[in-house]
Design a protein around this motif. Structure first.
Motif, PDB file in Angstrom:
ATOM      1  N   THR A 110      13.095 -10.718   5.058  1.00 48.23           N
ATOM      2  CA  THR A 110      11.774 -11.142   4.607  1.00 48.23           C
ATOM      3  C   THR A 110      10.679 -10.381   5.353  1.00 48.23           C
ATOM      4  OG1 THR A 110      12.494 -13.368   3.957  1.00 48.23           O
ATOM      5  CG2 THR A 110      10.164 -13.084   4.471  1.00 48.23           C
ATOM      6  N   VAL A 111      10.793 -10.315   6.682  1.00 45.34           N
ATOM      7  CA  VAL A 111       9.755  -9.624   7.458  1.00 45.34           C
ATOM      8  C   VAL A 111       9.890  -8.105   7.377  1.00 45.34           C
ATOM      9  CG1 VAL A 111       9.484 -11.583   9.015  1.00 45.34           C
ATOM     10  CG2 VAL A 111      11.053  -9.753   9.633  1.00 45.34           C
ATOM     11  N   VAL A 112      11.121  -7.615   7.198  1.00 46.52           N
ATOM     12  CA  VAL A 112      11.301  -6.172   7.013  1.00 46.52           C
ATOM     13  C   VAL A 112      10.616  -5.720   5.732  1.00 46.52           C
ATOM     14  CG1 VAL A 112      13.014  -4.388   6.452  1.00 46.52           C
ATOM     15  CG2 VAL A 112      13.393  -5.910   8.393  1.00 46.52           C
ATOM     16  N   GLY A 113      10.648  -6.572   4.697  1.00 47.08           N
ATOM     17  CA  GLY A 113       9.942  -6.242   3.468  1.00 47.08           C
ATOM     18  C   GLY A 113       8.455  -6.067   3.694  1.00 47.08           C
ATOM     19  N   ILE A 114       7.861  -6.961   4.481  1.00 46.87           N
ATOM     20  CA  ILE A 114       6.436  -6.857   4.791  1.00 46.87           C
ATOM     21  C   ILE A 114       6.156  -5.623   5.644  1.00 46.87           C
ATOM     22  CG2 ILE A 114       4.535  -7.980   6.031  1.00 46.87           C
ATOM     23  CD1 ILE A 114       5.717 -10.654   5.167  1.00 46.87           C
ATOM     24  N   SER A 115       7.030  -5.350   6.602  1.00 44.81           N
ATOM     25  CA  SER A 115       6.867  -4.157   7.444  1.00 44.81           C
ATOM     26  C   SER A 115       6.914  -2.879   6.614  1.00 44.81           C
ATOM     27  CB  SER A 115       7.976  -4.130   8.511  1.00 44.81           C
ATOM     28  OG  SER A 115       7.889  -2.952   9.286  1.00 44.81           O
ATOM     29  N   THR A 116       7.825  -2.834   5.651  1.00 45.15           N
ATOM     30  CA  THR A 116       7.929  -1.661   4.779  1.00 45.15           C
ATOM     31  C   THR A 116       6.664  -1.492   3.946  1.00 45.15           C
ATOM     32  OG1 THR A 116      10.335  -1.952   4.643  1.00 45.15           O
ATOM     33  CG2 THR A 116       9.303  -0.531   2.991  1.00 45.15           C
ATOM     34  N   ALA A 117       6.130  -2.612   3.456  1.00 45.05           N
ATOM     35  CA  ALA A 117       4.890  -2.550   2.674  1.00 45.05           C
ATOM     36  C   ALA A 117       3.745  -2.022   3.526  1.00 45.05           C
ATOM     37  CB  ALA A 117       4.549  -3.935   2.119  1.00 45.05           C
ATOM     38  N   TYR A 118       3.634  -2.492   4.755  1.00 41.49           N
ATOM     39  CA  TYR A 118       2.568  -2.017   5.643  1.00 41.49           C
ATOM     40  C   TYR A 118       2.741  -0.544   6.003  1.00 41.49           C
ATOM     41  CZ  TYR A 118      -0.205  -6.169   6.723  1.00 41.49           C
ATOM     42  OH  TYR A 118      -1.081  -7.229   6.653  1.00 41.49           O
ATOM     43  N   SER A 119       3.982  -0.074   6.052  1.00 45.61           N
ATOM     44  CA  SER A 119       4.201   1.338   6.362  1.00 45.61           C
ATOM     45  C   SER A 119       3.734   2.243   5.227  1.00 45.61           C
ATOM     46  CB  SER A 119       5.690   1.590   6.641  1.00 45.61           C
ATOM     47  OG  SER A 119       6.465   1.501   5.441  1.00 45.61           O
ATOM     48  N   ARG A 120       3.614   1.677   4.034  1.00 51.72           N
ATOM     49  CA  ARG A 120       3.122   2.433   2.878  1.00 51.72           C
ATOM     50  C   ARG A 120       1.606   2.384   2.773  1.00 51.72           C
ATOM     51  NH1 ARG A 120       6.135   5.864   0.013  1.00 51.72           N
ATOM     52  NH2 ARG A 120       5.237   5.177  -1.958  1.00 51.72           N
ATOM     53  N   SER A 121       1.039   1.218   3.063  1.00 54.23           N
ATOM     54  CA  SER A 121      -0.412   1.051   2.962  1.00 54.23           C
ATOM     55  C   SER A 121      -0.823  -0.229   3.682  1.00 54.23           C
ATOM     56  CB  SER A 121      -0.853   0.977   1.493  1.00 54.23           C
ATOM     57  OG  SER A 121      -2.217   0.633   1.385  1.00 54.23           O
ATOM     58  N   ASP A 122      -1.988  -0.208   4.329  1.00 57.97           N
ATOM     59  CA  ASP A 122      -2.496  -1.412   4.989  1.00 57.97           C
ATOM     60  C   ASP A 122      -3.552  -2.111   4.138  1.00 57.97           C
ATOM     61  OD1 ASP A 122      -4.557   0.385   5.175  1.00 57.97           O
ATOM     62  OD2 ASP A 122      -4.678   0.373   7.371  1.00 57.97           O
ATOM     63  N   SER A 123      -3.645  -1.711   2.870  1.00 58.47           N
ATOM     64  CA  SER A 123      -4.649  -2.307   1.986  1.00 58.47           C
ATOM     65  C   SER A 123      -4.030  -3.175   0.892  1.00 58.47           C
ATOM     66  CB  SER A 123      -5.512  -1.213   1.341  1.00 58.47           C
ATOM     67  OG  SER A 123      -4.712  -0.346   0.549  1.00 58.47           O
ATOM     68  N   TYR A 124      -2.717  -3.443   1.001  1.00 58.11           N
ATOM     69  CA  TYR A 124      -2.066  -4.295   0.004  1.00 58.11           C
ATOM     70  C   TYR A 124      -2.626  -5.714   0.090  1.00 58.11           C
ATOM     71  CZ  TYR A 124       1.553  -0.800  -1.065  1.00 58.11           C
ATOM     72  OH  TYR A 124       2.229   0.313  -1.477  1.00 58.11           O
ATOM     73  N   SER A 125      -2.647  -6.413  -1.048  1.00 60.09           N
ATOM     74  CA  SER A 125      -3.122  -7.788  -1.080  1.00 60.09           C
ATOM     75  C   SER A 125      -2.106  -8.714  -0.422  1.00 60.09           C
ATOM     76  CB  SER A 125      -3.359  -8.232  -2.523  1.00 60.09           C
ATOM     77  OG  SER A 125      -2.122  -8.316  -3.217  1.00 60.09           O
ATOM     78  N   LEU A 126      -2.574  -9.889  -0.016  1.00 54.26           N
ATOM     79  CA  LEU A 126      -1.689 -10.880   0.582  1.00 54.26           C
ATOM     80  C   LEU A 126      -0.594 -11.283  -0.401  1.00 54.26           C
ATOM     81  CD1 LEU A 126      -1.086 -12.813   2.960  1.00 54.26           C
ATOM     82  CD2 LEU A 126      -2.647 -14.457   1.902  1.00 54.26           C
ATOM     83  N   PHE A 127      -0.951 -11.398  -1.674  1.00 53.25           N
ATOM     84  CA  PHE A 127       0.037 -11.775  -2.688  1.00 53.25           C
ATOM     85  C   PHE A 127       1.168 -10.758  -2.746  1.00 53.25           C
ATOM     86  CE2 PHE A 127       1.534 -11.290  -7.121  1.00 53.25           C
ATOM     87  CZ  PHE A 127       2.190 -12.503  -7.248  1.00 53.25           C
ATOM     88  N   LEU A 128       0.825  -9.471  -2.742  1.00 50.01           N
ATOM     89  CA  LEU A 128       1.869  -8.442  -2.820  1.00 50.01           C
ATOM     90  C   LEU A 128       2.754  -8.489  -1.578  1.00 50.01           C
ATOM     91  CD1 LEU A 128       1.786  -4.909  -4.208  1.00 50.01           C
ATOM     92  CD2 LEU A 128       2.594  -5.208  -1.869  1.00 50.01           C
ATOM     93  N   LEU A 129       2.154  -8.661  -0.402  1.00 53.63           N
ATOM     94  CA  LEU A 129       2.939  -8.704   0.831  1.00 53.63           C
ATOM     95  C   LEU A 129       3.943  -9.856   0.807  1.00 53.63           C
ATOM     96  CD1 LEU A 129       0.119  -8.018   3.446  1.00 53.63           C
ATOM     97  CD2 LEU A 129       1.933  -6.441   2.771  1.00 53.63           C
ATOM     98  N   ILE A 130       3.482 -11.031   0.386  1.00 49.85           N
ATOM     99  CA  ILE A 130       4.377 -12.200   0.329  1.00 49.85           C
ATOM    100  C   ILE A 130       5.459 -11.992  -0.726  1.00 49.85           C
ATOM    101  CG2 ILE A 130       4.501 -14.668  -0.201  1.00 49.85           C
ATOM    102  CD1 ILE A 130       1.633 -14.885   0.890  1.00 49.85           C
ATOM    103  N   PHE A 131       5.074 -11.459  -1.880  1.00 49.79           N
ATOM    104  CA  PHE A 131       6.032 -11.236  -2.958  1.00 49.79           C
ATOM    105  C   PHE A 131       7.108 -10.240  -2.524  1.00 49.79           C
ATOM    106  CE2 PHE A 131       7.547  -9.131  -6.820  1.00 49.79           C
ATOM    107  CZ  PHE A 131       7.875 -10.230  -7.610  1.00 49.79           C
TER     108      PHE A 131
END
Length: 219
Positions: A110-131
């Protein structure tokens, strides 16, 4: 969080989910190939879904085969005679290991998914990060259950996807304030604790009962 620690977390999650997939394969009396594929799919399936959502091509699993290799080796170890004999005589340990491995894998991925998303961009919405976090956590399990002809765990078992969503929310909210390391550790711990408490205390979400609304009505 250093790349080394992040890598170790992913390996631990891969082993945990591969064990849960392989043990379900044993329960379903699959052959070695079926057990191995179930372990592999459980371990890397959520990550593949995550990467497709984030536009990572090819998915990370195919860029670095170490995750697939670890999952396959783990599933094969589960198939060894001494492991089979051990759990055949200790059903309670089998059930406990399934719960713990699934909970640890769910929390880490679950947290690795969020880490991967942040490694791509720090402007993703909260909804996308949780999803993305939740899909990384539960995706492999959904594929595992579907392949084993089981109702997906997230739809029928107590507080499974809910734990992943809450852990993802906590991790994503903490990230901008506390940084990567503390956010991932806290998010993982939250998911694992919620899953174990849910199993212990038999928490479950409400299930609507339609029958009472149709009582006395003719078809």
């Amino acid at each position: 969080m250093s790349e080394t620690i992040s890598f170790l977390l992913e390996i631990i999650g891969t082993v945990a989910f591969s064990v849960s997939g392989a043990m379900l394969g044993l329960q379903k009396k699959m052959d070695i190939l079926g057990i191995t594929i179930l372990g592999l799919t459980t371990a890397v399936g959520g990550g593949v879904i995550r990467d497709l959502i984030l536009g990572i091509h090819p998915p990370k699993t195919f860029q670095d085969p170490v995750y697939a290799a670890v999952a396959i080796i783990t599933a094969l170890v589960v198939c060894t005679p001494w492991v089979l004999r051990f759990f055949a005589r200790r059903q309670h340990l089998y059930d406990l290991l399934m719960l713990v491995m699934d909970s640890v894998g769910l929390g880490i991925f679950t947290v690795v998914g969020i880490s991967t998303a942040y490694s791509r961009s720090d402007s993703y919405s909260l909804f996308l990060l949780i999803f993305v976090g939740a899909m990384t956590g539960v995706g492999g399990g959904v594929l595992r259950d579907t392949m084993a002809s089981e109702p997906p765990y997230i739809f029928v078992k107590h507080f499974y996807a809910s734990a992943s969503i809450l852990g993802a929310l906590l991790c994503a909210l903490m990230w901008p304030v506390f940084g990567e390391s503390l956010s991932m550790i806290t998010g993982t711990a939250a998911v694992v604790v919620l899953r174990l408490l849910a199993a212990r205390l038999r928490w479950s979400l409400p299930k609507p009962r339609m029958e009472k609304y149709f009582e006395g009505k003719e078809e």
